[in-house]
Design a protein around this motif. Structure first.
Motif, PDB file in Angstrom:
ATOM      1  N   LEU A 178       0.739  -1.332  -0.248  1.00  0.00           N
ATOM      2  CA  LEU A 178      -0.439   0.121   0.300  1.00  0.00           C
ATOM      3  C   LEU A 178       1.145   1.247   0.198  1.00  0.00           C
ATOM      4  CD1 LEU A 178      -3.056   0.642   0.013  1.00  0.00           C
ATOM      5  CD2 LEU A 178      -2.469   0.781   2.998  1.00  0.00           C
ATOM      6  N   ILE A 179       0.781   2.151  -0.830  1.00  0.00           N
ATOM      7  CA  ILE A 179       1.478   3.266  -1.075  1.00  0.00           C
ATOM      8  C   ILE A 179       1.005   4.630  -0.955  1.00  0.00           C
ATOM      9  CG2 ILE A 179       3.711   2.225  -2.855  1.00  0.00           C
ATOM     10  CD1 ILE A 179       1.765   4.179  -4.816  1.00  0.00           C
ATOM     11  N   LYS A 180      -0.375   4.045  -0.511  1.00  0.00           N
ATOM     12  CA  LYS A 180      -1.187   5.586  -0.712  1.00  0.00           C
ATOM     13  C   LYS A 180      -2.287   5.121   0.375  1.00  0.00           C
ATOM     14  CE  LYS A 180      -4.457   9.711  -2.329  1.00  0.00           C
ATOM     15  NZ  LYS A 180      -4.509   9.996  -3.825  1.00  0.00           N
ATOM     16  N   PRO A 181      -2.406   5.565   1.796  1.00  0.00           N
ATOM     17  CA  PRO A 181      -3.575   4.536   2.484  1.00  0.00           C
ATOM     18  C   PRO A 181      -4.936   5.395   1.550  1.00  0.00           C
ATOM     19  CG  PRO A 181      -2.467   6.395   3.422  1.00  0.00           C
ATOM     20  CD  PRO A 181      -2.018   6.841   2.109  1.00  0.00           C
ATOM     21  N   PRO A 182      -5.896   3.961   1.449  1.00  0.00           N
ATOM     22  CA  PRO A 182      -7.541   3.797   1.459  1.00  0.00           C
ATOM     23  C   PRO A 182      -7.618   5.212   1.670  1.00  0.00           C
ATOM     24  CG  PRO A 182      -7.100   2.250   2.684  1.00  0.00           C
ATOM     25  CD  PRO A 182      -6.051   2.719   2.476  1.00  0.00           C
ATOM     26  N   PHE A 183      -9.033   6.208   0.966  1.00  0.00           N
ATOM     27  CA  PHE A 183      -9.756   7.401   1.389  1.00  0.00           C
ATOM     28  C   PHE A 183     -10.648   7.241   1.300  1.00  0.00           C
ATOM     29  CE2 PHE A 183      -8.464   7.928  -3.062  1.00  0.00           C
ATOM     30  CZ  PHE A 183      -8.952   8.387  -3.534  1.00  0.00           C
ATOM     31  N   SER A 184     -11.836   7.927   1.702  1.00  0.00           N
ATOM     32  CA  SER A 184     -13.321   7.846   1.238  1.00  0.00           C
ATOM     33  C   SER A 184     -13.466   8.666   0.226  1.00  0.00           C
ATOM     34  CB  SER A 184     -13.702   8.143   2.627  1.00  0.00           C
ATOM     35  OG  SER A 184     -13.987   9.021   3.024  1.00  0.00           O
ATOM     36  N   ILE A 185     -14.560   8.296  -0.501  1.00  0.00           N
ATOM     37  CA  ILE A 185     -15.077   9.773  -1.455  1.00  0.00           C
ATOM     38  C   ILE A 185     -16.671  10.094  -1.462  1.00  0.00           C
ATOM     39  CG2 ILE A 185     -15.926   8.936  -3.650  1.00  0.00           C
ATOM     40  CD1 ILE A 185     -13.434   7.052  -4.259  1.00  0.00           C
ATOM     41  N   ASN A 186     -16.372  11.443  -0.994  1.00  0.00           N
ATOM     42  CA  ASN A 186     -17.526  12.127  -0.619  1.00  0.00           C
ATOM     43  C   ASN A 186     -17.855  12.300  -1.834  1.00  0.00           C
ATOM     44  OD1 ASN A 186     -19.502  13.041   0.526  1.00  0.00           O
ATOM     45  ND2 ASN A 186     -18.611  13.930   2.365  1.00  0.00           N
ATOM     46  N   VAL A 187     -19.197  12.192  -2.532  1.00  0.00           N
ATOM     47  CA  VAL A 187     -19.530  12.634  -3.761  1.00  0.00           C
ATOM     48  C   VAL A 187     -20.292  14.149  -3.775  1.00  0.00           C
ATOM     49  CG1 VAL A 187     -19.269  10.689  -5.288  1.00  0.00           C
ATOM     50  CG2 VAL A 187     -21.072  11.187  -4.267  1.00  0.00           C
ATOM     51  N   ALA A 188     -20.313  14.594  -2.194  1.00  0.00           N
ATOM     52  CA  ALA A 188     -20.627  15.888  -1.610  1.00  0.00           C
ATOM     53  C   ALA A 188     -20.034  17.095  -1.969  1.00  0.00           C
ATOM     54  CB  ALA A 188     -21.238  15.314  -0.476  1.00  0.00           C
ATOM     55  N   LYS A 189     -18.891  16.617  -2.119  1.00  0.00           N
ATOM     56  CA  LYS A 189     -17.588  17.112  -1.996  1.00  0.00           C
ATOM     57  C   LYS A 189     -17.961  17.134  -3.480  1.00  0.00           C
ATOM     58  CE  LYS A 189     -14.906  16.423   1.825  1.00  0.00           C
ATOM     59  NZ  LYS A 189     -13.355  16.059   2.423  1.00  0.00           N
ATOM     60  N   LYS A 190     -17.705  18.491  -4.338  1.00  0.00           N
ATOM     61  CA  LYS A 190     -17.551  19.558  -5.546  1.00  0.00           C
ATOM     62  C   LYS A 190     -16.524  19.080  -6.024  1.00  0.00           C
ATOM     63  CE  LYS A 190     -21.026  23.145  -5.063  1.00  0.00           C
ATOM     64  NZ  LYS A 190     -20.679  24.903  -5.792  1.00  0.00           N
ATOM     65  N   GLU A 191     -15.075  18.729  -5.443  1.00  0.00           N
ATOM     66  CA  GLU A 191     -13.751  18.058  -5.615  1.00  0.00           C
ATOM     67  C   GLU A 191     -13.710  16.942  -5.768  1.00  0.00           C
ATOM     68  OE1 GLU A 191     -13.536  19.795  -2.325  1.00  0.00           O
ATOM     69  OE2 GLU A 191     -13.946  21.659  -2.970  1.00  0.00           O
ATOM     70  N   THR A 192     -14.079  16.629  -4.915  1.00  0.00           N
ATOM     71  CA  THR A 192     -13.932  14.814  -4.985  1.00  0.00           C
ATOM     72  C   THR A 192     -14.675  14.401  -6.367  1.00  0.00           C
ATOM     73  OG1 THR A 192     -14.227  14.056  -3.015  1.00  0.00           O
ATOM     74  CG2 THR A 192     -14.407  12.803  -4.083  1.00  0.00           C
ATOM     75  N   LEU A 193     -16.303  14.750  -6.354  1.00  0.00           N
ATOM     76  CA  LEU A 193     -16.607  15.009  -7.424  1.00  0.00           C
ATOM     77  C   LEU A 193     -16.184  14.928  -9.414  1.00  0.00           C
ATOM     78  CD1 LEU A 193     -19.856  13.569  -8.679  1.00  0.00           C
ATOM     79  CD2 LEU A 193     -20.255  15.664  -8.604  1.00  0.00           C
ATOM     80  N   ALA A 194     -15.789  15.995  -8.703  1.00  0.00           N
ATOM     81  CA  ALA A 194     -14.950  16.681 -10.536  1.00  0.00           C
ATOM     82  C   ALA A 194     -13.670  15.634 -10.696  1.00  0.00           C
ATOM     83  CB  ALA A 194     -14.228  17.899 -10.040  1.00  0.00           C
ATOM     84  N   MET A 195     -12.991  15.519  -9.403  1.00  0.00           N
ATOM     85  CA  MET A 195     -11.928  14.195  -9.498  1.00  0.00           C
ATOM     86  C   MET A 195     -12.703  12.828 -10.802  1.00  0.00           C
ATOM     87  SD  MET A 195      -9.285  12.585  -6.864  1.00  0.00           S
ATOM     88  CE  MET A 195     -10.833  10.979  -6.732  1.00  0.00           C
ATOM     89  N   LEU A 196     -13.344  12.680  -9.648  1.00  0.00           N
ATOM     90  CA  LEU A 196     -14.114  11.056 -10.105  1.00  0.00           C
ATOM     91  C   LEU A 196     -14.464  11.021 -11.473  1.00  0.00           C
ATOM     92  CD1 LEU A 196     -15.979   9.766  -7.341  1.00  0.00           C
ATOM     93  CD2 LEU A 196     -14.347   8.851  -7.897  1.00  0.00           C
ATOM     94  N   GLU A 197     -15.222  12.450 -12.019  1.00  0.00           N
ATOM     95  CA  GLU A 197     -15.656  12.436 -13.346  1.00  0.00           C
ATOM     96  C   GLU A 197     -14.533  12.621 -14.549  1.00  0.00           C
ATOM     97  OE1 GLU A 197     -17.947  15.775 -13.035  1.00  0.00           O
ATOM     98  OE2 GLU A 197     -19.467  15.147 -12.199  1.00  0.00           O
ATOM     99  N   LYS A 198     -13.791  13.311 -13.838  1.00  0.00           N
ATOM    100  CA  LYS A 198     -12.796  13.808 -15.074  1.00  0.00           C
ATOM    101  C   LYS A 198     -11.740  11.818 -15.130  1.00  0.00           C
ATOM    102  CE  LYS A 198      -7.944  15.471 -15.726  1.00  0.00           C
ATOM    103  NZ  LYS A 198      -8.165  16.066 -16.863  1.00  0.00           N
ATOM    104  N   TRP A 199     -11.623  11.284 -13.764  1.00  0.00           N
ATOM    105  CA  TRP A 199     -11.072  10.118 -14.029  1.00  0.00           C
ATOM    106  C   TRP A 199     -11.492   8.827 -14.976  1.00  0.00           C
ATOM    107  CZ3 TRP A 199     -13.383   5.208 -11.733  1.00  0.00           C
ATOM    108  CH2 TRP A 199     -12.546   3.932 -11.720  1.00  0.00           C
ATOM    109  N   LEU A 200     -12.913   9.748 -15.076  1.00  0.00           N
ATOM    110  CA  LEU A 200     -14.079   7.747 -15.640  1.00  0.00           C
ATOM    111  C   LEU A 200     -13.969   8.992 -17.126  1.00  0.00           C
ATOM    112  CD1 LEU A 200     -17.550   8.220 -13.633  1.00  0.00           C
ATOM    113  CD2 LEU A 200     -15.911   5.985 -14.357  1.00  0.00           C
ATOM    114  N   SER A 201     -13.978  10.290 -17.419  1.00  0.00           N
ATOM    115  CA  SER A 201     -13.743  10.907 -18.890  1.00  0.00           C
ATOM    116  C   SER A 201     -12.927  10.792 -19.375  1.00  0.00           C
ATOM    117  CB  SER A 201     -15.222  11.875 -18.850  1.00  0.00           C
ATOM    118  OG  SER A 201     -14.167  12.989 -18.201  1.00  0.00           O
ATOM    119  N   ASP A 202     -11.671  10.627 -19.098  1.00  0.00           N
ATOM    120  CA  ASP A 202     -10.208  10.695 -19.120  1.00  0.00           C
ATOM    121  C   ASP A 202      -9.199   9.429 -18.976  1.00  0.00           C
ATOM    122  OD1 ASP A 202      -8.445  11.691 -20.140  1.00  0.00           O
ATOM    123  OD2 ASP A 202      -7.875  13.524 -19.299  1.00  0.00           O
ATOM    124  N   PRO A 203      -9.890   8.893 -20.226  1.00  0.00           N
ATOM    125  CA  PRO A 203      -8.605   7.803 -20.006  1.00  0.00           C
ATOM    126  C   PRO A 203      -7.074   7.602 -20.127  1.00  0.00           C
ATOM    127  CG  PRO A 203      -9.368   7.570 -22.561  1.00  0.00           C
ATOM    128  CD  PRO A 203      -9.792   9.102 -21.078  1.00  0.00           C
TER     129      PRO A 203
END
Length: 128
Positions: free
Chosen positions: A8-33
């Motif tokens: 493990l090089i980066k500990p697990p983190f919780s994903i809170n989609v209520a946070k705009k930053e987290t949601l933006a990161m997930l959207e980018k991750w899904l849309s940008d290969p």
């Protein structure tokens, strides 16, 4: 994040989609290969271990994979248990053993992360 050696090089983190930053990161991750590669490149690569125990654990893990591929499940499990004894913090070895012993926790619907956490805690108690 887990490196190629299963550590493990980066500990697990919780994903809170209520946070705009987290949601933006997930959207980018899904849309940008290419985004996952960008995220991975920001993590410093681990140097290959020079520790003989880690080197042996990795070799035994690979041997176990080969044994499982040719239908020698019991022999594979023995090698993985030896590997885990040499490198008890190796998350990939833990998960490989669990996946073979308890496929229902990995392959029947969603992966049961709560069960994995409980397994890890039980193993820690048994080691003490």
């Amino acid at each position: 994040m887990i490196d190629e050696a299963g550590r493990l090089i980066k500990p697990p983190f919780s994903i809170n989609v209520a946070k705009k930053e987290t949601l933006a990161m997930l959207e980018k991750w899904l849309s940008d290969p290419t985004y996952n590669a960008t995220l991975l490149s920001s993590v410093k690569p681990r140097k290959k271990s020079k520790n003989p125990k880690i080197i042996e654990a990795n070799a035994r893990f690979q041997l176990g994979r080969t044994l499982l591929e040719i239908g020698k499940k019991a022999e594979a499990m023995k090698e993985w248990r030896k590997a885990l004894a040499l490198d008890p913090k190796n998350w990939i070895i833990h998960k490989q053993i669990w996946a073979v012993e308890h496929p229902d926790k990995f392959y029947d619907g969603n992966v049961d992360y709560g069960w994995q956490k409980a397994q890890l805690e039980a193993e820690k108690k048994n080691d003490n």
